[in-house]
Design a protein around this motif. Sequence first.
Motif, PDB file in Angstrom:
ATOM      1  N   ILE A 186     -13.912  39.750  42.129  1.00 20.64           N
ATOM      2  CA  ILE A 186     -15.311  40.156  42.191  1.00 20.64           C
ATOM      3  C   ILE A 186     -15.362  41.556  42.779  1.00 20.64           C
ATOM      4  O   ILE A 186     -14.827  41.801  43.864  1.00 20.64           O
ATOM      5  CB  ILE A 186     -16.146  39.188  43.045  1.00 20.64           C
ATOM      6  CG1 ILE A 186     -16.260  37.832  42.363  1.00 20.64           C
ATOM      7  CG2 ILE A 186     -17.546  39.761  43.304  1.00 20.64           C
ATOM      8  CD1 ILE A 186     -17.054  36.813  43.141  1.00 20.64           C
ATOM      9  N   THR A 187     -15.972  42.488  42.074  1.00 18.78           N
ATOM     10  CA  THR A 187     -16.047  43.873  42.526  1.00 18.78           C
ATOM     11  C   THR A 187     -17.170  44.066  43.538  1.00 18.78           C
ATOM     12  O   THR A 187     -18.301  43.632  43.306  1.00 18.78           O
ATOM     13  CB  THR A 187     -16.277  44.815  41.321  1.00 18.78           C
ATOM     14  OG1 THR A 187     -15.204  44.647  40.393  1.00 18.78           O
ATOM     15  CG2 THR A 187     -16.347  46.264  41.764  1.00 18.78           C
ATOM     16  N   ASN A 188     -16.836  44.703  44.662  1.00 20.97           N
ATOM     17  CA  ASN A 188     -17.839  45.086  45.657  1.00 20.97           C
ATOM     18  C   ASN A 188     -18.654  43.894  46.153  1.00 20.97           C
ATOM     19  O   ASN A 188     -19.879  43.957  46.273  1.00 20.97           O
ATOM     20  CB  ASN A 188     -18.771  46.161  45.066  1.00 20.97           C
ATOM     21  CG  ASN A 188     -19.661  46.823  46.097  1.00 20.97           C
ATOM     22  OD1 ASN A 188     -19.341  46.870  47.284  1.00 20.97           O
ATOM     23  ND2 ASN A 188     -20.794  47.351  45.643  1.00 20.97           N
ATOM     24  N   GLY A 189     -17.948  42.785  46.450  1.00 22.19           N
ATOM     25  CA  GLY A 189     -18.634  41.576  46.874  1.00 22.19           C
ATOM     26  C   GLY A 189     -19.300  41.666  48.231  1.00 22.19           C
ATOM     27  O   GLY A 189     -20.185  40.864  48.544  1.00 22.19           O
ATOM     28  N   SER A 190     -18.905  42.636  49.050  1.00 19.29           N
ATOM     29  CA  SER A 190     -19.549  42.801  50.359  1.00 19.29           C
ATOM     30  C   SER A 190     -20.521  43.981  50.370  1.00 19.29           C
ATOM     31  O   SER A 190     -21.064  44.319  51.428  1.00 19.29           O
ATOM     32  CB  SER A 190     -18.490  42.978  51.457  1.00 19.29           C
ATOM     33  OG  SER A 190     -17.706  44.136  51.207  1.00 19.29           O
ATOM     34  N   PHE A 191     -20.676  44.643  49.220  1.00 15.61           N
ATOM     35  CA  PHE A 191     -21.660  45.714  49.043  1.00 15.61           C
ATOM     36  C   PHE A 191     -21.443  46.896  49.984  1.00 15.61           C
ATOM     37  O   PHE A 191     -22.388  47.520  50.462  1.00 15.61           O
ATOM     38  CB  PHE A 191     -23.086  45.154  49.206  1.00 15.61           C
ATOM     39  CG  PHE A 191     -23.336  43.953  48.336  1.00 15.61           C
ATOM     40  CD1 PHE A 191     -23.470  44.081  46.972  1.00 15.61           C
ATOM     41  CD2 PHE A 191     -23.391  42.674  48.886  1.00 15.61           C
ATOM     42  CE1 PHE A 191     -23.681  42.967  46.157  1.00 15.61           C
ATOM     43  CE2 PHE A 191     -23.597  41.558  48.087  1.00 15.61           C
ATOM     44  CZ  PHE A 191     -23.739  41.713  46.719  1.00 15.61           C
ATOM     45  N   GLU A 192     -20.167  47.203  50.217  1.00 13.73           N
ATOM     46  CA  GLU A 192     -19.811  48.307  51.107  1.00 13.73           C
ATOM     47  C   GLU A 192     -19.241  49.508  50.355  1.00 13.73           C
ATOM     48  O   GLU A 192     -18.848  50.499  50.974  1.00 13.73           O
ATOM     49  CB  GLU A 192     -18.763  47.836  52.129  1.00 13.73           C
ATOM     50  CG  GLU A 192     -19.183  46.660  52.979  1.00 13.73           C
ATOM     51  CD  GLU A 192     -20.224  47.017  54.022  1.00 13.73           C
ATOM     52  OE1 GLU A 192     -20.173  48.130  54.564  1.00 13.73           O
ATOM     53  OE2 GLU A 192     -21.103  46.179  54.275  1.00 13.73           O
ATOM     54  N   ALA A 193     -19.171  49.449  49.010  1.00 12.66           N
ATOM     55  CA  ALA A 193     -18.482  50.488  48.244  1.00 12.66           C
ATOM     56  C   ALA A 193     -19.113  51.866  48.437  1.00 12.66           C
ATOM     57  O   ALA A 193     -18.424  52.881  48.517  1.00 12.66           O
ATOM     58  CB  ALA A 193     -18.468  50.118  46.759  1.00 12.66           C
ATOM     59  N   VAL A 194     -20.433  51.911  48.492  1.00 10.05           N
ATOM     60  CA  VAL A 194     -21.153  53.162  48.751  1.00 10.05           C
ATOM     61  C   VAL A 194     -21.875  53.021  50.081  1.00 10.05           C
ATOM     62  O   VAL A 194     -22.760  52.180  50.227  1.00 10.05           O
ATOM     63  CB  VAL A 194     -22.165  53.472  47.628  1.00 10.05           C
ATOM     64  CG1 VAL A 194     -22.962  54.729  47.975  1.00 10.05           C
ATOM     65  CG2 VAL A 194     -21.450  53.642  46.295  1.00 10.05           C
ATOM     66  N   GLN A 195     -21.478  53.806  51.046  1.00  8.03           N
ATOM     67  CA  GLN A 195     -22.083  53.726  52.376  1.00  8.03           C
ATOM     68  C   GLN A 195     -23.356  54.582  52.423  1.00  8.03           C
ATOM     69  O   GLN A 195     -23.329  55.777  52.112  1.00  8.03           O
ATOM     70  CB  GLN A 195     -21.098  54.214  53.432  1.00  8.03           C
ATOM     71  CG  GLN A 195     -19.880  53.306  53.600  1.00  8.03           C
ATOM     72  CD  GLN A 195     -20.249  51.981  54.244  1.00  8.03           C
ATOM     73  OE1 GLN A 195     -20.879  51.955  55.302  1.00  8.03           O
ATOM     74  NE2 GLN A 195     -19.842  50.893  53.619  1.00  8.03           N
ATOM     75  N   ILE A 196     -24.460  53.972  52.807  1.00  2.47           N
ATOM     76  CA  ILE A 196     -25.721  54.707  52.890  1.00  2.47           C
ATOM     77  C   ILE A 196     -26.024  55.023  54.355  1.00  2.47           C
ATOM     78  O   ILE A 196     -25.717  54.255  55.255  1.00  2.47           O
ATOM     79  CB  ILE A 196     -26.879  53.917  52.249  1.00  2.47           C
ATOM     80  CG1 ILE A 196     -27.055  52.551  52.935  1.00  2.47           C
ATOM     81  CG2 ILE A 196     -26.633  53.734  50.761  1.00  2.47           C
ATOM     82  CD1 ILE A 196     -28.289  51.793  52.452  1.00  2.47           C
ATOM     83  N   GLY A 197     -26.655  56.177  54.557  1.00  2.00           N
ATOM     84  CA  GLY A 197     -27.051  56.578  55.901  1.00  2.00           C
ATOM     85  C   GLY A 197     -28.548  56.439  56.082  1.00  2.00           C
ATOM     86  O   GLY A 197     -29.224  55.733  55.335  1.00  2.00           O
ATOM     87  N   SER A 198     -29.075  57.143  57.074  1.00  2.00           N
ATOM     88  CA  SER A 198     -30.514  57.099  57.379  1.00  2.00           C
ATOM     89  C   SER A 198     -31.317  57.420  56.130  1.00  2.00           C
ATOM     90  O   SER A 198     -30.960  58.337  55.387  1.00  2.00           O
ATOM     91  CB  SER A 198     -30.815  58.101  58.482  1.00  2.00           C
ATOM     92  OG  SER A 198     -32.176  58.085  58.808  1.00  2.00           O
ATOM     93  N   PRO A 199     -32.363  56.643  55.824  1.00  2.00           N
ATOM     94  CA  PRO A 199     -33.040  55.619  56.646  1.00  2.00           C
ATOM     95  C   PRO A 199     -32.444  54.220  56.516  1.00  2.00           C
ATOM     96  O   PRO A 199     -33.104  53.235  56.837  1.00  2.00           O
ATOM     97  CB  PRO A 199     -34.463  55.654  56.108  1.00  2.00           C
ATOM     98  CG  PRO A 199     -34.287  55.958  54.654  1.00  2.00           C
ATOM     99  CD  PRO A 199     -33.135  56.919  54.592  1.00  2.00           C
TER     100      PRO A 199
END
Length: 232
Positions: A27-40
């Motif tokens: 399963i690809t990106n199962g923890s949804f951390e592949a793209v790290q988002i910052g503020s907000p």
Amino acid sequence: MREQTLAVTIVVVSLLGTGAAFAGPIITNGSFEAVQIGSPFSSANPADIPGWTHGGSPGDALLWAVGYADGNGNITTADAGNQFVTLGGGFDGPGTADWSTTITGLTPTDTYVLSFMIATELGTGIEPGGPQTMTVGFQSGSSTASQPFTSPDSTAAYWRLWVPENYTFVATATSAVVDFSVTNQQYDMGLDNVGIASPGAVPEPSSLFLLGSGLAGLIAVIRRSRRQKMAD
């Protein structure tokens, strides 16, 4: 010395062969951390969730991260890492939405366990209470019936109580599209840490033979080396 090196090589090759037998579904990106988002610390951009397809209402956002805060509360936890996705209509009203992804590396007729974590946005004293329900099923690759999963209220708003869930299914193809959905739901339900395993997996007989042969070869070389040292 050469014989010992050869024996060690045999063992390594045997172990690699065994590992290949354990190669399971992906399963690809199962923890949804592949793209790290910052503020907000929230994003409505589907490109920030590679490997997954979103449909329906975007809710208040698609991807959330620890660090988000507003006048009603803040996000302090995710089940895996710092990010998770949500499904729902958001603050403005009920909505229908889904997240889907393709699972690869399946063996038809084999049974698998899909694991994931869910959390309600609702918290006591902040927003209207009541459990939220997510349905899990397949668009293709399995005929296993869909199943609902309900997340209880937490003691504070914004996805504080993450609940582990398991969904057992039988594959009908080498790949399958799994779908997580909500229907006519106000506010957003959290999803995180999606994984998969094949219960009762054991090494193939050929891999066990290779492993046994490598270990036997290593033992024989060590014994021969010891006898030579004693003779000297």
